[in-house]
Write an enzyme that holds these catalytic residues in place. Sequence first.
Site, short mmCIF file in Angstrom:
data_model
loop_
_atom_site.label_atom_id
_atom_site.label_comp_id
_atom_site.label_asym_id
_atom_site.label_seq_id
_atom_site.Cartn_x
_atom_site.Cartn_y
_atom_site.Cartn_z
N GLU A 77 4.48 11.61 2.61
CA GLU A 77 3.86 10.29 2.87
C GLU A 77 2.98 10.35 4.12
OE1 GLU A 77 6.65 7.10 3.54
OE2 GLU A 77 5.09 5.59 3.60
N LYS A 121 2.81 10.21 -1.49
CA LYS A 121 2.93 8.76 -1.26
C LYS A 121 1.84 8.34 -0.28
CE LYS A 121 6.10 5.15 0.31
NZ LYS A 121 7.48 4.65 0.27
C1 5MM Z 1 4.97 2.55 5.00
O1 5MM Z 1 6.34 2.34 4.83
C2 5MM Z 1 6.90 2.84 3.65
C3 5MM Z 1 6.49 2.04 2.45
O2 5MM Z 1 6.80 0.69 2.72
P1 5MM Z 1 5.72 -0.45 2.44
O3 5MM Z 1 5.51 -0.46 0.95
O4 5MM Z 1 6.40 -1.69 2.96
O5 5MM Z 1 4.49 -0.10 3.21
C4 5MM Z 1 8.41 2.80 3.78
O6 5MM Z 1 9.03 3.66 2.86
C5 5MM Z 1 8.81 3.16 5.16
O7 5MM Z 1 8.55 4.51 5.35
C6 5MM Z 1 10.28 2.83 5.31
O8 5MM Z 1 10.43 1.46 5.17
C7 5MM Z 1 10.84 3.33 6.62
O9 5MM Z 1 10.09 2.79 7.64
P2 5MM Z 1 10.53 3.06 9.16
O10 5MM Z 1 9.42 2.40 9.95
O11 5MM Z 1 11.81 2.37 9.34
O12 5MM Z 1 10.58 4.52 9.35
#
Ligand code: 5MM
Length: 366
Positions: free
Chosen positions: A201, A243
Site C-alpha cells: 500500500e 493497494k
Molecule cells: C489509508 O488507510 C487504509 C485504507 O483506509 P481508507 O479506505 O479509510 O483510506 C487503512 O487500511 C489504514 O492503513 C488502516 O486504517 C490503518 O491506519 P493507521 O493510520 O492506523 O496505520
Amino acid sequence: MLCLSYLTKTWGRCPRSLIGGIKSMKNKELLNTVNALLAGDKGLLAMDESTSTINKRFEEVGIPQTVEYHRAYRELIVTTPGLGKCISGAILYDETIYQATKAGVLFVDKLKQTGIIPGIKVDEGTTGLAGFPGEKITVGLDGLSQRLAKYYQLGARFAKWRAVIAINAVMPSRGCIEANMHALARYAAMCQKAGIVPIVEPEVLMDGSHSIKKCFDVTQKVHHVLFDQLFAQNVNLHAVILKPNMILPGLSCPRQADIATVAEATVTCLLQSVPAAVPGVAFLSGGQSPELATAHLNAMHVKYKGKLPWALTFSFARAIQQPAMELWKGNDENVKVAQEMLYHRASLDNAARRGQYTPDMEKKFD
Ligand code: 5MM
C-alpha cells in the site's frame, strides 16, 4: 507425510529438488489465497486501524476510547449477517487478532466461518524520515519474519503494509520514495516466504492543494520505484496485491475533478505503472466520501470492463465503515442498524465492481 512447517524449519538442510518442491507448495498456497481474495465482485475490508487511529475515529463520533469499545466495534463488524457475501478478506490489527466475540469465538474463527480470509496489518506505523524534514518512513521490518510466522499460526493468510507519501511544493523527495518502496519490497518478500500474501500500500495522500495531474505524476513515479524494488527483492508479482490511492486532486485544490475524469486518470496511471503480472489492485478510499469512492470504482468498471490486465477491487476502511460507526455510537441497541448499514455499503461496492452501481441505490437504506 512431511508437514510444511517441518520442511520450512529444515530449509537449510534440504536438497535442492526438495527446496523447489517446498517453494512451489508455498507458491500454490499464495496463489490460492490471491484468487480467493480477488474472487467475483467481492472486496477487502480494512478494519486494521491502529489504536491511535480508531481512537481518533471514535472521538469524532463520541464513542469511548477503550479496548472494550474497540472489541465491541470489531464484534459488530465480524458478526454482520451476510458479510461474507460481500467481503473476501478482512485486515485486522494486532490487538484485534487476539480478540473474541462476547460468546468467546475468536474474531479470526468467526471470519473463517463466514468465508472471509483473515489478514493482518504488520507495519508498525510511521516516523519522521531522517534527513527529510516533514516526510515519513514506515517502520516494522525488525522482527517481522518472526511476527509473520506467529500471525500465520493464528490464521492470517495475507498482510498489509502502508507507506505514506505526502505532496507539497517540495515533496515527495526521491529519498522518501526510495526508502519507503524498499521497505515495502522487503516486507513483501518476507510475507511470501511465510506463506502470506502481501498487500503493498503506497498511499499518496489527498491532503493539500495539488492538481490531479500532480497526483498522477507522483503516483506513477511511486509505482515505478515500487515495482523496481519488488523486482530487485525477488518478489513474485503473481502473489502480490497492490493497494493504491485513486488519482484525485488534493482536498483543497480549487479545481476538483468529475467522476469520469478520476476514473480515466486512475486507470491510465495504473496501466502505465503496474505490470500485468500483478493479479489485483484494491483501492484505499483515502478520505473520499463513501458515495464518491464507490462511484469512482464503478466508473472504472463501466469504462474499462474486460480491458484490464488485473482485477480492480476495493480495500476500503472509512468508505465502508464510517456510516455504520456513526449509527452505532457505541450503543448496543444500535448494533442491528449499524450492521445493516455496513452490509449495505459493502454490497454497493460489490455493485461497483460489476459496474452496476447507481446513486439511487444509496436511497435503499433511507
Ligand atoms: C489509508 O488507510 C487504509 C485504507 O483506509 P481508507 O479506505 O479509510 O483510506 C487503512 O487500511 C489504514 O492503513 C488502516 O486504517 C490503518 O491506519 P493507521 O493510520 O492506523 O496505520
